[in-house]
Design an enzyme around this catalytic site. Structure first.
Site, mmCIF file in Angstrom:
data_model
loop_
_atom_site.group_PDB
_atom_site.id
_atom_site.type_symbol
_atom_site.label_atom_id
_atom_site.label_comp_id
_atom_site.label_asym_id
_atom_site.label_seq_id
_atom_site.Cartn_x
_atom_site.Cartn_y
_atom_site.Cartn_z
ATOM 1 N N ASP A 78 32.770 -15.276 15.483
ATOM 2 C CA ASP A 78 32.254 -15.754 16.764
ATOM 3 C C ASP A 78 33.226 -15.352 17.883
ATOM 4 O O ASP A 78 34.412 -15.147 17.643
ATOM 5 C CB ASP A 78 32.128 -17.281 16.675
ATOM 6 C CG ASP A 78 31.673 -17.902 17.959
ATOM 7 O OD1 ASP A 78 30.834 -17.306 18.656
ATOM 8 O OD2 ASP A 78 32.174 -19.006 18.280
ATOM 9 N N ASP A 129 33.273 -16.844 21.630
ATOM 10 C CA ASP A 129 33.771 -17.948 22.467
ATOM 11 C C ASP A 129 34.396 -19.047 21.612
ATOM 12 O O ASP A 129 33.799 -19.513 20.641
ATOM 13 C CB ASP A 129 32.639 -18.536 23.310
ATOM 14 C CG ASP A 129 32.173 -17.564 24.381
ATOM 15 O OD1 ASP A 129 33.029 -17.084 25.137
ATOM 16 O OD2 ASP A 129 30.964 -17.274 24.428
ATOM 17 N N ASP A 174 33.217 -21.913 15.820
ATOM 18 C CA ASP A 174 33.556 -23.291 16.191
ATOM 19 C C ASP A 174 32.309 -24.174 16.258
ATOM 20 O O ASP A 174 32.432 -25.384 16.423
ATOM 21 C CB ASP A 174 34.247 -23.319 17.566
ATOM 22 C CG ASP A 174 33.316 -22.865 18.671
ATOM 23 O OD1 ASP A 174 32.862 -21.713 18.615
ATOM 24 O OD2 ASP A 174 33.011 -23.680 19.559
HETATM 25 MG MG LIG Z 1 31.887 -20.284 19.809
#
Ligand SMILES: [Mg+2]
Length: 177
Positions: free
Chosen positions: A7, A9, A134
């Site tokens: 991922d 961000d 996240d």
């Molecule tokens: Mg993310």
């Protein structure tokens, strides 16, 4: 060669901290990541400020200013030698961000070819052995093994193997080094 989807961000890019720095500066506040323990950014900031903060994500220069997460460059470079890597970003959440995100990746991770950058909606369609993310919603949708990268909003999650930083990613995927 095993495939890892990563991922962008809050994993490769320290988007949260940059957004928080901008918000604190604009509204003369001093919020720290600890203020967001277990909560997304937009749950904690003043409701009246939310539309303005959302507008950060429509600006190309906002993405251009985001720092690389500590250790990400070195460890992604090492992983690149041992795994097939894809950057997978749920960019559909902010369609105006496509070009800015692509430019950021090309600037900071030029060794990742454009063919290995994926902008998608759900990561349930991603075919990889691992996803480092996240976002628990995306890890739940993913068919391989989800690895939760620690961010303030996911501190209370216990359902996935957790890595707190890029040194722990290295220890997990490159244990021999
Ligand atoms: Mg993310």
């Amino acid at each position: 060669m095993k495939r890892i989807a990563i991922d962008m961000d809050e994993v490769m890019a320290d988007t949260f901290q940059y957004c928080l720095d901008l918000y604190n500066a604009e509204f003369n506040l001093s919020l720290t990541p600890d203020c967001f323990h277990g909560h997304p950014l937009f749950e904690i900031i003043e409701p009246a400020h939310r539309p303005h903060v959302r507008s950060y994500f429509d600006r190309h220069e906002f993405f251009a200013g985001i720092h690389v997460m500590e250790g990400a460059l070195e460890v992604v470079r090492e992983l690149h030698r041992h795994y097939e890597l894809f950057v997978v970003s749920a960019a559909m959440e902010v369609p105006s961000s496509f070009v800015a995100k692509f430019d950021w990746l090309r600037q900071h991770f030029p060794f990742i070819p454009a063919s290995n950058i994926v902008f998608c909606g759900t990561k349930g369609i991603v075919s990889a052995d691992y996803l480092i993310d996240d976002n628990v919603r995306q890890l739940n949708a993913f068919a391989g093994e989800g690895i939760l990268f620690t961010a303030p909003h996911n501190m209370n999650e216990t359902r996935f193997r957790r890595v707190n930083n890029w040194m722990e990613v290295r220890a997990l995927f490159l244990p021999e080094e």
